[in-house]
Design an enzyme around this catalytic site. Structure first.
Site, PDB file in Angstrom:
ATOM      1  CB  VAL A   1       1.568   1.749  -6.129  1.00 31.19           C
ATOM      2  CG1 VAL A   1       2.355   0.466  -6.061  1.00 31.19           C
ATOM      3  CG2 VAL A   1       0.185   1.569  -5.508  1.00 31.19           C
ATOM      4  CB  CYS A   2       7.100   2.556  -4.517  1.00 31.35           C
ATOM      5  SG  CYS A   2       8.801   2.364  -5.082  1.00 31.35           S
ATOM      6  CB  VAL A   3       7.540   2.428 -10.306  1.00 36.01           C
ATOM      7  CG1 VAL A   3       8.837   3.191 -10.093  1.00 36.01           C
ATOM      8  CG2 VAL A   3       7.616   1.580 -11.560  1.00 36.01           C
TER       9      VAL A   3
END
Lengths: 126, 99, 130
Positions: free
Chosen positions: C77-79
């Site tokens: 999941v992209c931060v």
């Protein structure tokens, strides 16, 4: 794709077809380009359809209350991202020209752009 | 290369742009709302038939069926399942998702 | 063949989240390798364990977790996108002074560089979005 001493270098094409502000895609795709620049790949950006509006001059978001990210396109050069291609037909139907863009761009006809797209290794479309 | 289109052609210009970019040697796969383009007797049927002369056009069967379009599919359009989608991706060097 | 998957839409709103899952599953069934599944934009919402769909509906988050466990998938999941949308793991929650985390089992939070790497390392990158 080519092998450099630092590893694999692929041709990355970012395809931008969405206008800014109406949705987040344009802004977050620019974030990918900026992060991706550190990976020393062969990067180009294509602006097609409403994507050309991302580069339109005169964006003023003060009253909207969100960040105007159009100046960031001017910073791309500092990241060695210099291949910005804008589709000619998309500009024309929107009554725009290269002079209306916030950065120097290369105008390309759809046929030429299609050939270019065909020669890429990785296409990221937002 | 493989092009995918997931928008209805009656609501977006996505299919039109995709067909402009789909060169001989590439293929087009219609998925999600993109599958509405496969129906016979629509305003885009001719466009699709013309495109079929130069590139193969596929449609994702689960999406076609979910939308009740399975008995209206234009001749020449091939239906594939998710496995067929995977095969198409594997057979072509790159994928451009026309979102 | 080695695939990377990019998921740009959240669950239950856009079919892209379902198509991405079905494609990933079919690729694994055919013996392909999934290098990484990267969740970006609203796609990060595929990674919250607080999802509670009605019993007669599919559980999109749990489906990813289970597929991930079975095939040791790297679900990232992209931060930056996650922070904006309130998806956090224990570390992120602590760092940002939040009272809880909500990342689903099998997912991890990391930077956008993971997407670029996914493009470099895989033979094919397939994007699912709106």
């Amino acid at each position: 794709m080519s092998e450099m001493e630092g590893g694999i270098v692929k041709k990355f094409l970012y395809v931008n077809r969405k206008a800014p502000y109406g949705t987040v895609y344009a802004q977050e795709s620019l974030e990918v380009v900026l992060i991706g620049a550190a990976f020393e790949q062969d990067v180009s950006l294509a602006f097609i359809d409403d994507g050309v509006y991302q580069l339109a001059k005169g964006q003023d978001t003060k009253a909207l209350g969100v960040k105007n990210f159009s100046p960031t396109y001017r910073a791309l050069e500092d990241y060695d991202v210099t291949k910005l291609f804008v589709e000619k037909e998309s500009l024309e139907v929107r009554g725009l020209s290269a002079d209306d863009m916030v950065v120097p761009v290369t105008i390309m006809g759809a046929q030429e752009m299609a050939e270019y797209m065909n020669g890429q290794d990785v296409i990221l479309s937002f | 290369m493989l092009h995918t289109v997931n928008k209805s052609p009656f609501d977006h210009n996505t299919l039109e742009t995709c067909l402009k970019y789909a060169k001989p040697g590439s293929a087009v796969l219609l998925i999600e709302d993109g599958v509405y383009a496969v129906a016979k007797g629509t305003a885009v049927s001719k466009q699709l038939q013309d495109a079929l002369k130069t590139v193969p056009i596929y449609a994702l069967k689960p999406d076609v069926e979910a939308r009740g379009m399975q008995n209206r599919v234009l001749d020449g359009v091939k239906l594939v399942d998710y496995g067929g989608f995977v095969d198409l991706v594997a057979e072509h060097n790159t994928v451009q998702s026309w979102l | 063949m080695k695939f990377s998957i990019l998921v740009n839409e959240g669950p239950y709103t856009h079919e892209a989240a379902d198509t991405a899952y079905q494609f990933t599953k079919a690729a694994l069934d055919k013996g392909h390798e999934i290098f990484r599944v990267f969740f970006y934009h609203d796609g990060v919402n595929n990674g919250t364990r607080l999802t509670t769909p009605p019993q007669d509906d599919r559980n999109i988050v749990k489906r990813w977790t289970e597929l991930g466990e079975k095939h040791k998938l790297d679900l990232v999941v992209c931060v930056a996108a996650a922070q904006r949308r309130g998806i956090a793991d224990a570390d992120e929650a602590k760092r940002n002074g939040k009272d809880a985390d909500n990342i689903a089992p099998g997912f991890r939070i990391s930077g956008l560089g993971q997407l670029i790497e996914a493009g470099i390392q895989a033979d094919r990158l397939v994007t699912f979005g709106d």
